[in-house]
Design a protein around this motif. Structure first.
Motif, PDB file in Angstrom:
ATOM      1  N   LEU A 101       0.822  -1.215   0.000  1.00 58.62           N
ATOM      2  CA  LEU A 101       0.000   0.000   0.000  1.00 58.62           C
ATOM      3  C   LEU A 101       0.854   1.263   0.000  1.00 58.62           C
ATOM      4  O   LEU A 101       0.475   2.268  -0.616  1.00 58.62           O
ATOM      5  CB  LEU A 101      -0.975  -0.007   1.172  1.00 58.62           C
ATOM      6  CG  LEU A 101      -2.133  -0.993   1.029  1.00 58.62           C
ATOM      7  CD1 LEU A 101      -3.027  -0.949   2.266  1.00 58.62           C
ATOM      8  CD2 LEU A 101      -2.940  -0.728  -0.220  1.00 58.62           C
ATOM      9  N   HIS A 128     -10.208  -0.354  -5.798  1.00 59.87           N
ATOM     10  CA  HIS A 128      -9.033  -1.072  -5.312  1.00 59.87           C
ATOM     11  C   HIS A 128      -8.819  -0.787  -3.827  1.00 59.87           C
ATOM     12  O   HIS A 128      -8.584  -1.705  -3.029  1.00 59.87           O
ATOM     13  CB  HIS A 128      -7.765  -0.710  -6.093  1.00 59.87           C
ATOM     14  CG  HIS A 128      -6.525  -1.101  -5.350  1.00 59.87           C
ATOM     15  ND1 HIS A 128      -5.639  -0.182  -4.853  1.00 59.87           N
ATOM     16  CD2 HIS A 128      -6.077  -2.312  -4.940  1.00 59.87           C
ATOM     17  CE1 HIS A 128      -4.680  -0.809  -4.190  1.00 59.87           C
ATOM     18  NE2 HIS A 128      -4.922  -2.101  -4.230  1.00 59.87           N
ATOM     19  N   HIS A 136      -9.040  -3.830  -1.223  1.00 61.39           N
ATOM     20  CA  HIS A 136      -7.786  -4.160  -0.545  1.00 61.39           C
ATOM     21  C   HIS A 136      -7.991  -4.111   0.974  1.00 61.39           C
ATOM     22  O   HIS A 136      -7.549  -5.005   1.701  1.00 61.39           O
ATOM     23  CB  HIS A 136      -6.706  -3.160  -0.965  1.00 61.39           C
ATOM     24  CG  HIS A 136      -5.312  -3.629  -0.719  1.00 61.39           C
ATOM     25  ND1 HIS A 136      -4.427  -3.869  -1.730  1.00 61.39           N
ATOM     26  CD2 HIS A 136      -4.643  -3.906   0.416  1.00 61.39           C
ATOM     27  CE1 HIS A 136      -3.267  -4.263  -1.221  1.00 61.39           C
ATOM     28  NE2 HIS A 136      -3.376  -4.291   0.077  1.00 61.39           N
ATOM     29  N   LEU A 149      -9.115  -9.436  -1.992  1.00 62.71           N
ATOM     30  CA  LEU A 149      -7.840  -8.731  -2.139  1.00 62.71           C
ATOM     31  C   LEU A 149      -7.301  -8.883  -3.553  1.00 62.71           C
ATOM     32  O   LEU A 149      -6.844  -7.905  -4.165  1.00 62.71           O
ATOM     33  CB  LEU A 149      -6.833  -9.271  -1.123  1.00 62.71           C
ATOM     34  CG  LEU A 149      -5.434  -8.676  -1.162  1.00 62.71           C
ATOM     35  CD1 LEU A 149      -5.458  -7.209  -0.775  1.00 62.71           C
ATOM     36  CD2 LEU A 149      -4.524  -9.456  -0.230  1.00 62.71           C
ATOM     37  N   GLY A 205      -9.061  -6.671  -5.963  1.00 57.97           N
ATOM     38  CA  GLY A 205      -8.601  -5.299  -5.774  1.00 57.97           C
ATOM     39  C   GLY A 205      -7.266  -5.042  -6.451  1.00 57.97           C
ATOM     40  O   GLY A 205      -7.087  -4.026  -7.130  1.00 57.97           O
ATOM     41  N   ILE A 206      -6.337  -5.966  -6.305  1.00 58.38           N
ATOM     42  CA  ILE A 206      -5.021  -5.821  -6.942  1.00 58.38           C
ATOM     43  C   ILE A 206      -5.149  -5.858  -8.461  1.00 58.38           C
ATOM     44  O   ILE A 206      -4.471  -5.109  -9.168  1.00 58.38           O
ATOM     45  CB  ILE A 206      -4.051  -6.909  -6.433  1.00 58.38           C
ATOM     46  CG1 ILE A 206      -3.750  -6.693  -4.945  1.00 58.38           C
ATOM     47  CG2 ILE A 206      -2.771  -6.941  -7.247  1.00 58.38           C
ATOM     48  CD1 ILE A 206      -3.033  -5.403  -4.625  1.00 58.38           C
TER      49      ILE A 206
END
Length: 122
Positions: free
Chosen positions: A46, A68, A72, A105, A108-109
């Motif tokens: 991050l 995102h 995340h 996650l 999001g990535i």
């Protein structure tokens, strides 16, 4: 968006360091994977993403960046909280939360990567 990412990264860093100190004091290292993931996926990733958004501010202003951020920061605590509980209680049922958090996650990535490919021009 960049400032929010850097601040939340620092939060994950503090939590990871506290967990590392507790593990060191108690000499109980069963939570090492939680500690490592909070450091790498929380703090390092991050913080780097926040710096990328400083370098490319147009990318930080997109809906993909917002999606995102939230995916995340929902996926990581669900994934690591479930893993922590699984290690603490030895109840394998918590693996479902780990999988769900990992998938959230991961999406999001993926959105972050798509955002960069769309917004960062040579």
């Amino acid at each position: 968006m960049a400032a929010r990412l850097l601040k939340i990264a620092a939060f994950y860093f503090v939590i990871a360091i506290i967990l590392g100190i507790v593990m060191g004091i108690t000499k109980a290292f069963s939570f090492s994977s939680v500690h490592a993931h909070l450091n790498l996926v929380g703090w390092v990733s991050l913080a780097i993403i926040g710096l990328i958004y400083i370098a490319f501010p147009a990318a930080a202003q997109t809906k993909l960046a917002t999606w995102h951020f939230w995916l995340h920061n929902i996926g990581l605590p669900v994934m690591q909280g479930s893993l922590f509980l699984m290690l603490l209680t030895q109840v394998e049922g918590f693996v479902v939360g780990t999988i769900i958090g990992s998938l959230i996650l991961g999406v999001g990535i993926l959105l972050f990567a798509i955002n960069l490919w769309q917004q960062v021009k040579p």
